[in-house]
Motif scaffolding. Structure first.
Motif, short mmCIF file in Angstrom:
data_model
loop_
_atom_site.label_atom_id
_atom_site.label_comp_id
_atom_site.label_asym_id
_atom_site.label_seq_id
_atom_site.Cartn_x
_atom_site.Cartn_y
_atom_site.Cartn_z
N THR A 117 -43.77 39.56 -15.72
CA THR A 117 -42.42 40.11 -15.93
C THR A 117 -42.42 41.41 -16.71
OG1 THR A 117 -42.14 38.76 -17.93
CG2 THR A 117 -41.35 37.82 -15.85
N ARG A 118 -43.60 41.92 -17.09
CA ARG A 118 -43.65 43.13 -17.90
C ARG A 118 -43.01 44.29 -17.16
NH1 ARG A 118 -46.20 46.91 -15.83
NH2 ARG A 118 -46.00 48.19 -17.66
N ARG A 119 -42.42 45.18 -17.92
CA ARG A 119 -41.73 46.34 -17.34
C ARG A 119 -41.80 47.48 -18.32
NH1 ARG A 119 -39.82 50.17 -14.95
NH2 ARG A 119 -37.82 50.31 -13.92
N SER A 120 -42.36 48.61 -17.87
CA SER A 120 -42.37 49.80 -18.72
C SER A 120 -40.94 50.24 -18.99
CB SER A 120 -43.13 50.93 -18.03
OG SER A 120 -44.48 50.58 -17.84
N ARG A 121 -40.75 50.91 -20.11
CA ARG A 121 -39.44 51.46 -20.47
C ARG A 121 -39.50 52.96 -20.29
NH1 ARG A 121 -39.69 46.38 -20.30
NH2 ARG A 121 -38.32 45.14 -21.63
N PRO A 122 -38.56 53.57 -19.58
CA PRO A 122 -38.61 55.03 -19.42
C PRO A 122 -38.70 55.73 -20.78
CG PRO A 122 -36.92 54.08 -18.01
CD PRO A 122 -37.41 52.97 -18.91
N ILE A 143 -51.86 47.11 -32.19
CA ILE A 143 -51.67 47.56 -30.81
C ILE A 143 -52.89 48.36 -30.36
CG2 ILE A 143 -50.24 49.03 -29.33
CD1 ILE A 143 -47.83 48.19 -31.14
N LEU A 144 -53.34 49.27 -31.21
CA LEU A 144 -54.55 50.05 -30.90
C LEU A 144 -55.78 49.15 -30.83
CD1 LEU A 144 -53.91 53.16 -33.20
CD2 LEU A 144 -53.64 53.03 -30.71
N THR A 145 -55.85 48.17 -31.72
CA THR A 145 -56.97 47.23 -31.72
C THR A 145 -57.02 46.45 -30.42
OG1 THR A 145 -56.88 47.04 -34.13
CG2 THR A 145 -58.01 45.26 -32.94
N ALA A 146 -55.86 46.00 -29.94
CA ALA A 146 -55.81 45.28 -28.66
C ALA A 146 -56.26 46.18 -27.52
CB ALA A 146 -54.39 44.76 -28.42
N VAL A 160 -57.69 51.23 -20.77
CA VAL A 160 -57.21 51.32 -22.15
C VAL A 160 -55.72 51.69 -22.16
CG1 VAL A 160 -57.35 52.64 -24.31
CG2 VAL A 160 -59.42 51.80 -23.22
N CYS A 161 -55.33 52.62 -21.28
CA CYS A 161 -53.92 53.01 -21.21
C CYS A 161 -53.04 51.79 -20.90
CB CYS A 161 -53.70 54.08 -20.15
SG CYS A 161 -54.40 55.69 -20.54
N LEU A 162 -53.44 51.00 -19.90
CA LEU A 162 -52.64 49.84 -19.55
C LEU A 162 -52.65 48.80 -20.66
CD1 LEU A 162 -50.84 48.37 -17.57
CD2 LEU A 162 -52.91 47.45 -16.48
N SER A 163 -53.81 48.59 -21.28
CA SER A 163 -53.88 47.64 -22.39
C SER A 163 -53.00 48.07 -23.55
CB SER A 163 -55.32 47.47 -22.87
OG SER A 163 -56.09 46.83 -21.89
N LEU A 206 -50.32 50.03 -23.35
CA LEU A 206 -48.94 49.85 -22.90
C LEU A 206 -48.53 48.40 -23.03
CD1 LEU A 206 -46.47 51.14 -21.34
CD2 LEU A 206 -47.62 50.33 -19.28
N ASN A 207 -49.35 47.50 -22.52
CA ASN A 207 -49.00 46.07 -22.57
C ASN A 207 -48.96 45.54 -24.00
OD1 ASN A 207 -48.53 45.69 -19.86
ND2 ASN A 207 -50.64 45.11 -19.41
N ALA A 208 -49.88 45.99 -24.85
CA ALA A 208 -49.88 45.54 -26.25
C ALA A 208 -48.61 46.00 -26.96
CB ALA A 208 -51.12 46.04 -26.98
N ALA A 209 -48.17 47.22 -26.68
CA ALA A 209 -46.92 47.71 -27.29
C ALA A 209 -45.74 46.89 -26.81
CB ALA A 209 -46.73 49.19 -26.96
#
Length: 192
Positions: A14-19, A36-39, A121-124, A126-129
């Motif tokens: 269900t994850r969804r990026s926010r504009p 978040i960076l650690t994840a 790393v970018c996706l991780s 994003l998802n961690a945030a």
């Protein structure tokens, strides 16, 4: 039998990026950003090479970069609307993390796999945030691919490049759901 983690799977389904243009303050503090960076840094990196690094851009840095994008775009004679759009990306942001692909010399791990790792790393990140309750968006833009911007504005080494800019902040509105890929159209099952 594997032990499922239904909460994690539900999040991913269900994850969804926010504009980025809808993200506002407050933004994570350094203490809130560290996990978040650690994840994100737990991403598979093909041989423990860590072929990436982070640059955290706070508000004043984003404002400075907006000006540098505008100036570079004018120098390169890019269309005004293209320049304005990329400059606004920086000017409107309050916090962004640049994921820098920083390949390492390796006989075993090709550079392309190291670049894939930086994308992961970018996706991780994003998802961690998102999992931490923040709004987040992964962007790039033309300036991210210009050596003058990468090296002069961000201090990247000649062998480095921007894998992505992850904007993080408080969500000001919930984005509508969008159509997702047709799994049957993109999946091939091979049994023999």
């Amino acid at each position: 039998m594997p032990t499922p983690n239904p909460a994690a799977l539900d999040f991913l389904l269900t994850r969804r990026s926010r504009p980025a243009k809808t993200l506002t303050t407050p933004v994570p503090t350094r203490e809130q950003l560290e996990p978040i960076l650690t994840a994100a840094a737990r991403t598979p990196d093909h041989g423990k090479l860590e072929p990436w690094r982070f640059i955290v851009l706070e508000n004043a840095a984003l404002d400075r970069l907006a000006g540098e994008v505008a100036q570079l775009g004018e120098t390169l004679d890019y269309p005004a609307d293209k320049v304005e759009k990329n400059a606004r990306q920086f000017a409107d942001g309050h916090l962004a993390v640049v994921v820098v692909a920083s390949p390492v010399e390796s006989e075993k791990v090709p550079q392309i796999e190291q670049l894939y790792s930086a994308g992961a790393v970018c996706l991780s990140l994003l998802n961690a945030a998102l999992a931490s309750g923040w709004g987040a968006n992964w962007l790039s833009g033309w300036a991210s691919h210009e050596r003058a911007f990468c090296e002069d504005a961000l201090g990247l080494a000649p062998h480095e490049q921007i894998a992505g800019l992850i904007y993080i902040g408080t969500e000001s509105c919930a984005p509508p759901e969008r159509p997702r890929p047709d799994l049957d159209a993109i999946t091939e099952w091979v049994s023999a």
